[in-house]
Design a protein around this motif. Structure first.
Motif, PDB file in Angstrom:
ATOM      1  N   GLY A  47      -4.928  -4.300 -18.814  1.00  9.72           N
ATOM      2  CA  GLY A  47      -4.627  -2.875 -18.868  1.00  9.72           C
ATOM      3  C   GLY A  47      -3.604  -2.467 -17.826  1.00  9.72           C
ATOM      4  O   GLY A  47      -3.590  -2.997 -16.708  1.00  9.72           O
ATOM      5  N   LEU A  48      -2.725  -1.543 -18.201  1.00  7.38           N
ATOM      6  CA  LEU A  48      -1.698  -0.982 -17.319  1.00  7.38           C
ATOM      7  C   LEU A  48      -0.696  -2.023 -16.845  1.00  7.38           C
ATOM      8  O   LEU A  48      -0.002  -1.816 -15.852  1.00  7.38           O
ATOM      9  CB  LEU A  48      -2.340  -0.271 -16.118  1.00  7.38           C
ATOM     10  N   CYS A  49      -0.581  -3.148 -17.550  1.00 13.89           N
ATOM     11  CA  CYS A  49       0.292  -4.254 -17.144  1.00 13.89           C
ATOM     12  C   CYS A  49       1.298  -4.555 -18.255  1.00 13.89           C
ATOM     13  O   CYS A  49       0.924  -5.096 -19.297  1.00 13.89           O
ATOM     14  CB  CYS A  49      -0.549  -5.488 -16.854  1.00 13.89           C
ATOM     15  N   PRO A  50       2.585  -4.237 -18.061  1.00 14.41           N
ATOM     16  CA  PRO A  50       3.577  -4.487 -19.102  1.00 14.41           C
ATOM     17  C   PRO A  50       3.844  -5.968 -19.378  1.00 14.41           C
ATOM     18  O   PRO A  50       4.344  -6.302 -20.452  1.00 14.41           O
ATOM     19  CB  PRO A  50       4.835  -3.784 -18.589  1.00 14.41           C
ATOM     20  N   VAL A  51       3.483  -6.845 -18.465  1.00 18.73           N
ATOM     21  CA  VAL A  51       3.734  -8.278 -18.666  1.00 18.73           C
ATOM     22  C   VAL A  51       2.975  -8.808 -19.875  1.00 18.73           C
ATOM     23  O   VAL A  51       3.508  -9.604 -20.659  1.00 18.73           O
ATOM     24  CB  VAL A  51       3.354  -9.090 -17.400  1.00 18.73           C
ATOM     25  N   THR A  52       1.738  -8.364 -20.072  1.00 21.64           N
ATOM     26  CA  THR A  52       0.911  -8.969 -21.121  1.00 21.64           C
ATOM     27  C   THR A  52       1.242  -8.480 -22.531  1.00 21.64           C
ATOM     28  O   THR A  52       0.637  -8.952 -23.487  1.00 21.64           O
ATOM     29  CB  THR A  52      -0.592  -8.800 -20.816  1.00 21.64           C
ATOM     30  N   ASN A  53       2.215  -7.591 -22.673  1.00 20.55           N
ATOM     31  CA  ASN A  53       2.705  -7.251 -24.007  1.00 20.55           C
ATOM     32  C   ASN A  53       3.703  -8.289 -24.508  1.00 20.55           C
ATOM     33  O   ASN A  53       4.096  -8.264 -25.676  1.00 20.55           O
ATOM     34  CB  ASN A  53       3.376  -5.873 -24.006  1.00 20.55           C
ATOM     35  N   THR A  54       4.108  -9.187 -23.648  1.00 21.46           N
ATOM     36  CA  THR A  54       5.162 -10.145 -23.957  1.00 21.46           C
ATOM     37  C   THR A  54       4.728 -11.262 -24.902  1.00 21.46           C
ATOM     38  O   THR A  54       5.500 -11.671 -25.772  1.00 21.46           O
ATOM     39  CB  THR A  54       5.683 -10.769 -22.638  1.00 21.46           C
ATOM     40  N   MET A  55       3.511 -11.772 -24.753  1.00 23.09           N
ATOM     41  CA  MET A  55       3.122 -12.987 -25.476  1.00 23.09           C
ATOM     42  C   MET A  55       3.214 -12.842 -26.995  1.00 23.09           C
ATOM     43  O   MET A  55       3.864 -13.658 -27.646  1.00 23.09           O
ATOM     44  CB  MET A  55       1.733 -13.462 -25.049  1.00 23.09           C
ATOM     45  N   PRO A  56       2.599 -11.814 -27.623  1.00 22.06           N
ATOM     46  CA  PRO A  56       2.710 -11.732 -29.088  1.00 22.06           C
ATOM     47  C   PRO A  56       4.127 -11.453 -29.559  1.00 22.06           C
ATOM     48  O   PRO A  56       4.540 -11.923 -30.618  1.00 22.06           O
ATOM     49  CB  PRO A  56       1.755 -10.595 -29.466  1.00 22.06           C
ATOM     50  N   VAL A  57       4.892 -10.702 -28.758  1.00 20.81           N
ATOM     51  CA  VAL A  57       6.295 -10.425 -29.113  1.00 20.81           C
ATOM     52  C   VAL A  57       7.090 -11.719 -29.165  1.00 20.81           C
ATOM     53  O   VAL A  57       7.812 -11.988 -30.137  1.00 20.81           O
ATOM     54  CB  VAL A  57       6.922  -9.426 -28.107  1.00 20.81           C
ATOM     55  N   LEU A  58       6.950 -12.555 -28.136  1.00 18.82           N
ATOM     56  CA  LEU A  58       7.707 -13.810 -28.090  1.00 18.82           C
ATOM     57  C   LEU A  58       7.236 -14.804 -29.144  1.00 18.82           C
ATOM     58  O   LEU A  58       8.051 -15.482 -29.765  1.00 18.82           O
ATOM     59  CB  LEU A  58       7.620 -14.427 -26.701  1.00 18.82           C
ATOM     60  N   ARG A  59       5.928 -14.903 -29.337  1.00 14.99           N
ATOM     61  CA  ARG A  59       5.397 -15.862 -30.305  1.00 14.99           C
ATOM     62  C   ARG A  59       5.979 -15.624 -31.696  1.00 14.99           C
ATOM     63  O   ARG A  59       6.260 -16.557 -32.433  1.00 14.99           O
ATOM     64  CB  ARG A  59       3.864 -15.773 -30.358  1.00 14.99           C
ATOM     65  N   HIS A  60       6.182 -14.358 -32.047  1.00 13.08           N
ATOM     66  CA  HIS A  60       6.651 -14.013 -33.392  1.00 13.08           C
ATOM     67  C   HIS A  60       8.094 -13.505 -33.416  1.00 13.08           C
ATOM     68  O   HIS A  60       8.570 -13.069 -34.465  1.00 13.08           O
ATOM     69  CB  HIS A  60       5.702 -12.987 -34.016  1.00 13.08           C
ATOM     70  N   GLY A  61       8.785 -13.564 -32.269  1.00 11.52           N
ATOM     71  CA  GLY A  61      10.179 -13.143 -32.212  1.00 11.52           C
ATOM     72  C   GLY A  61      10.384 -11.690 -32.602  1.00 11.52           C
ATOM     73  O   GLY A  61      11.434 -11.321 -33.143  1.00 11.52           O
ATOM     74  N   LEU A  62       9.405 -10.838 -32.320  1.00 16.98           N
ATOM     75  CA  LEU A  62       9.454  -9.449 -32.773  1.00 16.98           C
ATOM     76  C   LEU A  62      10.533  -8.622 -32.078  1.00 16.98           C
ATOM     77  O   LEU A  62      10.911  -7.568 -32.590  1.00 16.98           O
ATOM     78  CB  LEU A  62       8.084  -8.792 -32.603  1.00 16.98           C
ATOM     79  N   HIS A  63      11.034  -9.068 -30.943  1.00 15.01           N
ATOM     80  CA  HIS A  63      12.127  -8.351 -30.280  1.00 15.01           C
ATOM     81  C   HIS A  63      13.463  -8.617 -30.970  1.00 15.01           C
ATOM     82  O   HIS A  63      14.440  -7.920 -30.735  1.00 15.01           O
ATOM     83  CB  HIS A  63      12.194  -8.715 -28.802  1.00 15.01           C
ATOM     84  N   GLN A  64      13.490  -9.620 -31.862  1.00 18.99           N
ATOM     85  CA  GLN A  64      14.721  -9.986 -32.575  1.00 18.99           C
ATOM     86  C   GLN A  64      14.660  -9.625 -34.059  1.00 18.99           C
ATOM     87  O   GLN A  64      15.685  -9.402 -34.686  1.00 18.99           O
ATOM     88  CB  GLN A  64      14.972 -11.488 -32.424  1.00 18.99           C
ATOM     89  N   GLY A  65      13.482  -9.615 -34.637  1.00 21.82           N
ATOM     90  CA  GLY A  65      13.350  -9.350 -36.068  1.00 21.82           C
ATOM     91  C   GLY A  65      11.895  -9.469 -36.479  1.00 21.82           C
ATOM     92  O   GLY A  65      10.999  -9.474 -35.648  1.00 21.82           O
ATOM     93  N   GLY A  66      11.669  -9.571 -37.761  1.00 31.62           N
ATOM     94  CA  GLY A  66      10.309  -9.758 -38.246  1.00 31.62           C
ATOM     95  C   GLY A  66       9.740  -8.476 -38.806  1.00 31.62           C
ATOM     96  O   GLY A  66      10.450  -7.511 -39.071  1.00 31.62           O
ATOM     97  N   SER A  67       8.446  -8.495 -38.971  1.00 33.43           N
ATOM     98  CA  SER A  67       7.770  -7.364 -39.594  1.00 33.43           C
ATOM     99  C   SER A  67       6.572  -6.968 -38.743  1.00 33.43           C
ATOM    100  O   SER A  67       6.465  -7.354 -37.589  1.00 33.43           O
ATOM    101  CB  SER A  67       7.329  -7.751 -41.007  1.00 33.43           C
ATOM    102  N   GLU A  68       5.654  -6.229 -39.320  1.00 33.96           N
ATOM    103  CA  GLU A  68       4.463  -5.788 -38.616  1.00 33.96           C
ATOM    104  C   GLU A  68       3.460  -6.926 -38.504  1.00 33.96           C
ATOM    105  O   GLU A  68       3.237  -7.661 -39.459  1.00 33.96           O
ATOM    106  CB  GLU A  68       3.858  -4.622 -39.400  1.00 33.96           C
ATOM    107  N   ARG A  69       2.844  -7.044 -37.326  1.00 31.29           N
ATOM    108  CA  ARG A  69       1.807  -8.053 -37.080  1.00 31.29           C
ATOM    109  C   ARG A  69       0.640  -7.399 -36.365  1.00 31.29           C
ATOM    110  O   ARG A  69       0.839  -6.609 -35.446  1.00 31.29           O
ATOM    111  CB  ARG A  69       2.335  -9.174 -36.174  1.00 31.29           C
ATOM    112  N   THR A  70      -0.575  -7.754 -36.778  1.00 30.04           N
ATOM    113  CA  THR A  70      -1.774  -7.221 -36.136  1.00 30.04           C
ATOM    114  C   THR A  70      -2.510  -8.359 -35.451  1.00 30.04           C
ATOM    115  O   THR A  70      -2.665  -9.443 -36.018  1.00 30.04           O
ATOM    116  CB  THR A  70      -2.675  -6.512 -37.171  1.00 30.04           C
TER     117      THR A  70
END
Length: 193
Positions: free
Chosen positions: A100-123
Protein backbone atom coordinates in the motif's frame (compact mmCIF):
# COMPACT_ATOMS: atom_id res chain seq x y z
CA UNK A 1 19.49 -1.01 -14.89
CA UNK A 2 20.06 0.10 -11.31
CA UNK A 3 18.79 3.43 -10.03
CA UNK A 4 17.30 5.39 -7.17
CA UNK A 5 13.78 6.82 -7.51
CA UNK A 6 11.91 9.20 -5.22
CA UNK A 7 8.19 9.99 -5.06
CA UNK A 8 6.09 12.52 -3.17
CA UNK A 9 3.28 10.37 -1.84
CA UNK A 10 0.29 12.69 -1.54
CA UNK A 11 -2.03 9.99 -0.18
CA UNK A 12 0.19 9.57 2.90
CA UNK A 13 1.46 13.19 2.90
CA UNK A 14 4.96 11.73 2.74
CA UNK A 15 7.92 10.63 0.65
CA UNK A 16 9.29 7.34 -0.64
CA UNK A 17 12.75 6.58 -1.99
CA UNK A 18 13.72 3.24 -3.50
CA UNK A 19 16.84 1.72 -5.00
CA UNK A 20 15.80 -0.52 -7.88
CA UNK A 21 17.64 -3.17 -9.86
CA UNK A 22 15.55 -4.02 -12.91
CA UNK A 23 16.62 -6.35 -15.68
CA UNK A 24 16.49 -9.86 -17.07
CA UNK A 25 12.82 -10.20 -16.17
CA UNK A 26 13.42 -9.57 -12.46
CA UNK A 27 13.07 -6.68 -10.03
CA UNK A 28 14.81 -6.06 -6.73
CA UNK A 29 14.03 -2.99 -4.66
CA UNK A 30 14.98 -1.55 -1.30
CA UNK A 31 12.88 1.36 -0.16
CA UNK A 32 12.11 3.71 2.68
CA UNK A 33 8.98 5.77 3.22
CA UNK A 34 7.71 8.24 5.79
CA UNK A 35 4.12 9.41 5.90
CA UNK A 36 1.66 11.25 8.09
CA UNK A 37 -1.55 9.54 6.90
CA UNK A 38 -3.46 7.46 7.92
CA UNK A 39 -1.19 8.01 10.94
CA UNK A 40 2.49 9.02 11.20
CA UNK A 41 4.77 6.12 10.20
CA UNK A 42 8.21 5.12 8.96
CA UNK A 43 8.51 2.13 6.69
CA UNK A 44 11.33 0.17 5.09
CA UNK A 45 10.99 -2.69 2.63
CA UNK A 46 12.89 -5.14 0.46
CA UNK A 47 11.21 -6.66 -2.58
CA UNK A 48 12.54 -9.54 -4.65
CA UNK A 49 10.91 -11.09 -7.70
CA UNK A 50 11.78 -14.19 -9.65
CA UNK A 51 11.53 -14.70 -13.40
CA UNK A 52 8.82 -12.77 -15.25
CA UNK A 53 8.56 -10.33 -12.31
CA UNK A 54 6.66 -12.81 -10.09
CA UNK A 55 7.00 -11.92 -6.40
CA UNK A 56 9.28 -14.14 -4.33
CA UNK A 57 9.53 -12.12 -1.14
CA UNK A 58 8.56 -8.81 0.44
CA UNK A 59 10.02 -7.88 3.81
CA UNK A 60 8.55 -4.80 5.48
CA UNK A 61 9.13 -3.03 8.79
CA UNK A 62 6.71 -0.29 9.85
CA UNK A 63 7.08 1.94 12.88
CA UNK A 64 4.28 4.05 14.37
CA UNK A 65 3.77 5.67 17.78
CA UNK A 66 2.23 2.33 18.86
CA UNK A 67 5.42 0.38 18.09
CA UNK A 68 7.12 -1.65 15.39
CA UNK A 69 5.51 -4.25 13.11
CA UNK A 70 7.30 -6.60 10.72
CA UNK A 71 6.11 -8.67 7.79
CA UNK A 72 7.95 -11.38 5.88
CA UNK A 73 5.65 -12.15 2.94
CA UNK A 74 6.69 -14.99 0.62
CA UNK A 75 5.29 -16.65 -2.47
CA UNK A 76 6.41 -20.27 -2.84
CA UNK A 77 7.15 -21.83 -6.25
CA UNK A 78 3.89 -23.80 -5.90
CA UNK A 79 1.96 -20.51 -5.60
CA UNK A 80 1.26 -20.64 -1.86
CA UNK A 81 1.71 -17.45 0.19
CA UNK A 82 2.94 -17.17 3.76
CA UNK A 83 3.36 -14.32 6.25
CA UNK A 84 6.11 -15.41 8.59
CA UNK A 85 5.62 -19.16 8.63
CA UNK A 86 1.83 -18.91 8.56
CA UNK A 87 -0.05 -19.82 5.34
CA UNK A 88 -2.33 -17.12 3.92
CA UNK A 89 -5.77 -17.92 2.54
CA UNK A 90 -7.52 -16.39 -0.45
CA UNK A 91 -4.42 -15.76 -2.54
CA UNK A 92 -4.52 -18.78 -4.87
CA UNK A 93 -3.43 -17.59 -8.30
CA UNK A 94 -1.82 -14.35 -7.07
CA UNK A 95 1.57 -13.66 -8.63
CA UNK A 96 2.26 -10.25 -7.13
CA UNK A 97 2.33 -8.36 -3.88
CA UNK A 98 1.09 -4.78 -3.69
CA UNK A 99 2.51 -2.73 -0.84
CA UNK A 100 0.00 0.00 0.00
CA UNK A 101 1.03 3.58 -0.81
CA UNK A 102 4.06 2.25 -2.74
CA UNK A 103 4.32 3.05 -6.48
CA UNK A 104 7.07 0.46 -6.99
CA UNK A 105 4.73 -2.52 -6.64
CA UNK A 106 2.52 -1.41 -9.54
CA UNK A 107 5.43 -2.26 -11.83
CA UNK A 108 5.39 -6.07 -11.83
CA UNK A 109 2.08 -6.77 -13.66
CA UNK A 110 2.74 -3.89 -16.08
CA UNK A 111 6.14 -5.28 -17.06
CA UNK A 112 5.04 -8.92 -17.18
CA UNK A 113 2.39 -8.07 -19.78
CA UNK A 114 4.08 -5.08 -21.45
CA UNK A 115 1.07 -2.91 -20.62
CA UNK A 116 3.11 0.31 -20.76
CA UNK A 117 3.75 -0.44 -24.47
CA UNK A 118 0.50 -2.06 -25.62
CA UNK A 119 -1.93 -4.84 -24.88
CA UNK A 120 -5.39 -4.92 -23.46
CA UNK A 121 -7.14 -5.10 -20.10
CA UNK A 122 -5.82 -7.61 -17.55
CA UNK A 123 -7.24 -8.52 -14.15
CA UNK A 124 -5.04 -9.83 -11.33
CA UNK A 125 -5.38 -11.11 -7.81
CA UNK A 126 -2.79 -9.41 -5.61
CA UNK A 127 -1.47 -9.94 -2.08
CA UNK A 128 -2.19 -6.37 -0.93
CA UNK A 129 -0.33 -5.15 2.18
CA UNK A 130 -2.14 -2.41 4.09
CA UNK A 131 0.10 0.34 5.48
CA UNK A 132 1.06 0.93 8.23
CA UNK A 133 -0.46 -2.11 10.02
CA UNK A 134 0.96 -4.59 7.43
CA UNK A 135 -2.22 -6.68 7.19
CA UNK A 136 -2.21 -8.85 4.03
CA UNK A 137 -5.48 -8.99 2.10
CA UNK A 138 -6.51 -10.37 -1.31
CA UNK A 139 -7.16 -7.56 -3.80
CA UNK A 140 -8.56 -7.87 -7.33
CA UNK A 141 -6.95 -5.23 -9.56
CA UNK A 142 -7.38 -4.41 -13.23
CA UNK A 143 -4.73 -2.79 -15.43
CA UNK A 144 -5.70 -1.46 -18.88
CA UNK A 145 -3.34 -0.13 -21.56
CA UNK A 146 -4.60 3.32 -22.63
CA UNK A 147 -1.71 4.62 -24.75
CA UNK A 148 2.08 4.24 -24.76
CA UNK A 149 3.24 4.74 -21.13
CA UNK A 150 -0.36 5.25 -19.89
CA UNK A 151 -2.17 2.50 -17.96
CA UNK A 152 -5.45 2.63 -16.05
CA UNK A 153 -5.44 1.00 -12.62
CA UNK A 154 -8.76 -0.03 -11.08
CA UNK A 155 -9.75 -1.87 -7.91
CA UNK A 156 -13.31 -1.92 -6.61
CA UNK A 157 -14.72 1.57 -7.24
CA UNK A 158 -11.27 3.19 -7.32
CA UNK A 159 -9.41 4.03 -10.53
CA UNK A 160 -6.40 6.09 -11.57
CA UNK A 161 -4.69 6.65 -14.91
CA UNK A 162 -0.99 6.00 -14.32
CA UNK A 163 1.80 7.67 -16.28
CA UNK A 164 4.82 5.40 -16.62
CA UNK A 165 8.32 5.81 -18.01
CA UNK A 166 9.81 3.73 -20.81
CA UNK A 167 10.86 1.10 -18.24
CA UNK A 168 7.31 0.68 -16.89
CA UNK A 169 8.01 2.50 -13.61
CA UNK A 170 5.47 4.94 -12.16
CA UNK A 171 6.06 8.62 -12.92
CA UNK A 172 2.63 9.82 -11.83
CA UNK A 173 -0.13 8.03 -9.96
CA UNK A 174 -2.87 10.69 -9.70
CA UNK A 175 -4.15 11.08 -6.16
CA UNK A 176 -1.38 8.87 -4.75
CA UNK A 177 2.17 9.72 -5.86
CA UNK A 178 4.38 11.66 -8.28
CA UNK A 179 8.06 11.05 -8.97
CA UNK A 180 10.49 13.72 -7.86
CA UNK A 181 13.64 12.79 -9.74
CA UNK A 182 15.41 9.92 -11.44
CA UNK A 183 19.13 9.27 -11.07
CA UNK A 184 21.10 6.26 -12.35
CA UNK A 185 23.45 4.83 -9.77
CA UNK A 186 27.20 4.90 -10.48
CA UNK A 187 28.46 1.80 -12.30
CA UNK A 188 30.28 0.69 -9.13
CA UNK A 189 26.87 0.45 -7.38
CA UNK A 190 25.10 -1.36 -10.22
CA UNK A 191 24.07 -4.36 -8.12
CA UNK A 192 22.18 -4.06 -4.85
CA UNK A 193 23.80 -5.85 -1.99
Amino acid sequence: MAEMLTWRVSESDGLETAWLDLGGGTLRARGRAAGLLPQPYWLSYELETGADFVTRRLRVTAETAAGVRELDLRRAPDGGWTAGAEPLEGLDGALDCDLGLCPVTNTMPVLRHGLHQGGSERTFLMAWVRVPDLTVLPSVQTYTHLAPRHVRYASGGYRADLVLDEDGLVVEYPGMAARVERRPLPASSARLR
